[in-house]
Design an enzyme around this catalytic site. Structure first.
Site, PDB file in Angstrom:
ATOM      1  N   ARG A  71       0.807  -1.123   0.077  1.00 31.02           N
ATOM      2  CA  ARG A  71      -0.034  -0.042   0.032  1.00 31.02           C
ATOM      3  C   ARG A  71       1.001   1.263   0.016  1.00 31.02           C
ATOM      4  O   ARG A  71       1.917   1.231   0.590  1.00 31.02           O
ATOM      5  CB  ARG A  71      -0.914  -0.057   1.409  1.00 31.02           C
ATOM      6  CG  ARG A  71      -1.602  -1.307   1.612  1.00 31.02           C
ATOM      7  CD  ARG A  71      -2.525  -1.052   2.466  1.00 31.02           C
ATOM      8  NE  ARG A  71      -2.140  -0.674   3.733  1.00 31.02           N
ATOM      9  CZ  ARG A  71      -1.436  -1.228   4.648  1.00 31.02           C
ATOM     10  NH1 ARG A  71      -1.271  -2.857   4.478  1.00 31.02           N
ATOM     11  NH2 ARG A  71      -1.091  -0.946   5.706  1.00 31.02           N
ATOM     12  N   CYS A  73       2.578   4.697   1.004  1.00 33.19           N
ATOM     13  CA  CYS A  73       2.813   5.393   2.168  1.00 33.19           C
ATOM     14  C   CYS A  73       2.000   6.872   2.229  1.00 33.19           C
ATOM     15  O   CYS A  73       1.901   7.586   1.238  1.00 33.19           O
ATOM     16  CB  CYS A  73       4.231   5.735   2.386  1.00 33.19           C
ATOM     17  SG  CYS A  73       4.664   6.644   3.744  1.00 33.19           S
ATOM     18  N   TRP A 427      15.383  23.517 -38.926  1.00 24.43           N
ATOM     19  CA  TRP A 427      15.374  24.322 -37.570  1.00 24.43           C
ATOM     20  C   TRP A 427      13.942  24.249 -36.865  1.00 24.43           C
ATOM     21  O   TRP A 427      13.754  23.809 -35.743  1.00 24.43           O
ATOM     22  CB  TRP A 427      15.599  25.691 -37.790  1.00 24.43           C
ATOM     23  CG  TRP A 427      15.802  26.605 -36.494  1.00 24.43           C
ATOM     24  CD1 TRP A 427      16.912  26.789 -35.797  1.00 24.43           C
ATOM     25  CD2 TRP A 427      14.708  27.403 -35.898  1.00 24.43           C
ATOM     26  NE1 TRP A 427      16.474  27.536 -34.657  1.00 24.43           N
ATOM     27  CE2 TRP A 427      15.137  27.970 -34.813  1.00 24.43           C
ATOM     28  CE3 TRP A 427      13.394  27.380 -36.418  1.00 24.43           C
ATOM     29  CZ2 TRP A 427      14.465  28.668 -34.191  1.00 24.43           C
ATOM     30  CZ3 TRP A 427      12.532  28.220 -35.550  1.00 24.43           C
ATOM     31  CH2 TRP A 427      13.135  28.875 -34.422  1.00 24.43           C
ATOM     32  N   TYR A 431      12.927  22.561 -33.288  1.00 24.48           N
ATOM     33  CA  TYR A 431      12.673  23.440 -32.105  1.00 24.48           C
ATOM     34  C   TYR A 431      10.966  22.761 -31.678  1.00 24.48           C
ATOM     35  O   TYR A 431      10.899  22.831 -30.469  1.00 24.48           O
ATOM     36  CB  TYR A 431      12.441  24.691 -32.733  1.00 24.48           C
ATOM     37  CG  TYR A 431      12.086  25.576 -31.531  1.00 24.48           C
ATOM     38  CD1 TYR A 431      12.951  26.351 -30.830  1.00 24.48           C
ATOM     39  CD2 TYR A 431      10.997  26.157 -31.419  1.00 24.48           C
ATOM     40  CE1 TYR A 431      12.918  27.157 -29.711  1.00 24.48           C
ATOM     41  CE2 TYR A 431      10.558  27.075 -30.389  1.00 24.48           C
ATOM     42  CZ  TYR A 431      11.444  27.385 -29.494  1.00 24.48           C
ATOM     43  OH  TYR A 431      11.166  28.491 -28.453  1.00 24.48           O
ATOM     44  N   ASP A 447      20.448  26.866 -35.752  1.00 20.24           N
ATOM     45  CA  ASP A 447      20.098  28.183 -35.006  1.00 20.24           C
ATOM     46  C   ASP A 447      21.587  29.060 -34.868  1.00 20.24           C
ATOM     47  O   ASP A 447      22.468  28.630 -34.520  1.00 20.24           O
ATOM     48  CB  ASP A 447      19.695  27.927 -33.696  1.00 20.24           C
ATOM     49  CG  ASP A 447      19.241  28.977 -32.730  1.00 20.24           C
ATOM     50  OD1 ASP A 447      18.129  29.307 -32.800  1.00 20.24           O
ATOM     51  OD2 ASP A 447      19.831  29.546 -32.120  1.00 20.24           O
TER      52      ASP A 447
END
Length: 487
Positions: A71, A73, A427, A431, A447
């Site tokens: 179970r 905590c 590019w 990204y 870039d």
């Protein structure tokens, strides 16, 4: 080994126990400890007295621990642990399940989305996590419900449905069966919801420290879409649309707790599972900075930058299409110029949003909206005709499901798929893959800023030279890009 889950091939029993005894935060979410004498499983950072090694069993997932009869905590709360994500199919499926992909119980549909049969899907998850898709989904729903019970005062019915259960009766029965407690027993009588003065829910999201909150906010601030996003007073806020629901969210940093605090409008309560998954991704909460930085620090170019910014994260995106459009608007213009254009696009095509923030007034236009408007109308915000056409092409691509990638798809294939949209080059594709699709090895070598930062002293590398230099940074080239950009 019967005491270590298959997801932990590099961690033996002795290593797990050392991390547990040291309460090493680097391993938070990497494994869980089941204590045979109590029947409870904990995070390695749990503040309780360290159990004897002979009493411990170690598992790679909470689901595996629960399948073994343990179970969660109530003190360290395993549902708060960051995920131990890896770049493979099993973990990609796990992410979808954690976001609620199996809340309807349709394993066949998930398998079809993944590109496997249901039998193959079951075998993949059993091999990596030691549990079936249904067992994994049940654990995620129960832990999420437990989170809502301990952090909010949502009515029990709302908790059940927000966690993906089809009925309160089923929720109560499974919760009691698995945890030996009624849901009401978990709710802390002394817990108080944060007084925000707004009709909202406040939830906590953990991460592995350190965390460069200020650097991340600075990055997001410069790229915030006017009317949709707002970075102010150390917080990030935005409007939200999920399905037929709309609202807002606000994220702040609780550094002392090593958590982010997420405030969500009550109108989005039914969508909390996918919403939290998006926020975790946007703020890169499951990264393991110790592992990433140890790898990148081998390069003298990066070592100094990383040591100056420990805990650097890659800012993601709450919405992939929104970020993709922002990336197209940023082609061949400055960051400030792209921010201005994105604000104009929202004012022209977005819809109004009801939020408590004066700077958040609109929802970003949906893909289906931009897909069928005249390109000249898009160009009227100040774009070249070709770029306006690219945005419309991208919108059609997204409206047809193009941004919804199959789990486990390689970075190369994802980039090639994005580049199939006319007007999107290498590019832009990298990204988008880095920030929206969350590929940590995506790297836009074309870039200009990266080429200059990597060369130093006013020089500049060529795209080919930078790509060759960055090869050693794999599989964390995206984090290297952020370190160079921030510098």
């Amino acid at each position: 080994m019967d005491s270590v889950c298959p997801t932990l091939p590099a961690l033996d029993r002795e290593s797990c126990y050392r991390a547990l005894a040291a309460r090493d935060a680097r391993f938070d979410g990497v494994f869980f400890t089941g204590v045979k004498t109590t029947g409870i499983y904990c995070r390695p950072v749990c503040a309780v007295k360290t159990p004897r090694e002979s009493s411990c069993l170690f598992f790679g997932t909470a689901a595996a621990a629960e399948a073994a009869g343990f179970r969660p905590c109530l003190r360290c709360r395993p549902e708060l642990a960051p995920y131990a994500l890896q770049e493979n199919l099993a973990h990609a499926v796990w992410q979808r399940i954690a976001a609620g992909a199996l809340n309807d119980g349709n394993v066949e549909r998930l398998a079809e989305e993944v590109g496997l049969s249901s039998r193959q899907l079951r075998r993949v998850l059993l091999q990596h996590f030691g549990v079936t898709p249904v067992e994994l989904a049940q654990t995620q729903r129960l832990l999420f419900a437990k989170k809502l019970l301990q952090e909010t005062h949502m009515p029990m019915t709302d908790v059940a449905y927000a966690a993906g259960f089809g009925s309160v009766r089923r929720f109560n029965a499974l919760f009691s069966e698995r945890y030996g407690l009624a849901p009401g027993d978990v709710r802390r009588a002394q817990a108080k919801e944060a007084a925000t003065g707004r009709d909202a829910l406040v939830l906590r999201l953990a991460y592995r420290p350190p965390y460069q909150w200020e650097h991340l906010l600075r990055y997001l601030s410069g790229r915030a879409i006017a009317g949709v996003e707002l970075v102010q007073d150390g917080a990030y806020a935005r409007s939200v649309q999920i399905g037929d629901s709309s609202g807002w969210l606000r994220v702040t940093h609780a550094q002392a707790r090593q958590q982010l605090e997420l405030e969500v409008s009550a109108t989005l309560a039914a969508h909390l599972m996918p919403l939290i998954a998006r926020v975790r991704s946007q703020f890169d909460l499951d990264a393991n900075p110790a592992v990433i930085e140890a790898h990148l620090a081998h390069d003298p170019l990066l070592e100094e930058r990383i040591s100056a910014m420990p805990g650097l994260r890659v800012p993601g995106a709450f919405d992939a299409f929104e970020l993709a459009v922002r990336a197209v608007l940023g082609q061949q213009v400055s960051v400030a110029g792209a921010t201005t254009l994105s604000g104009r696009l929202v004012q022209r095509f977005g819809t109004s949003a009801d939020t408590p923030f004066s700077g958040v007034t609109h929802h970003f236009p949906q893909a289906v909206t931009l897909a069928y408007v005249d390109a000249q109308a898009i160009a009227a915000i100040g774009l070249p005709a070709t770029r306006a056409e690219t945005i419309r092409n991208l919108a059609r691509f997204a409206a047809e499901g193009g941004m919804q990638l199959r789990p486990g798809l390689s970075l190369h294939d994802a980039v090639e798929r994005l580049k199939s949209v006319r007007g999107i080059g290498d590019w832009t594709a990298h990204y988008i893959a880095l920030r929206a699709l969350r590929y940590p090895d995506a790297f836009p070598a074309g870039d200009l800023g990266l080429q200059k930062a990597a060369a130093g002293e006013g020089a500049r590398l060529t795209e080919k030279q930078l790509a060759a230099r960055a090869a050693a940074w794999s599989p964390w080239r995206g984090y290297a890009a952020l370190a160079l950009w921030m510098a």
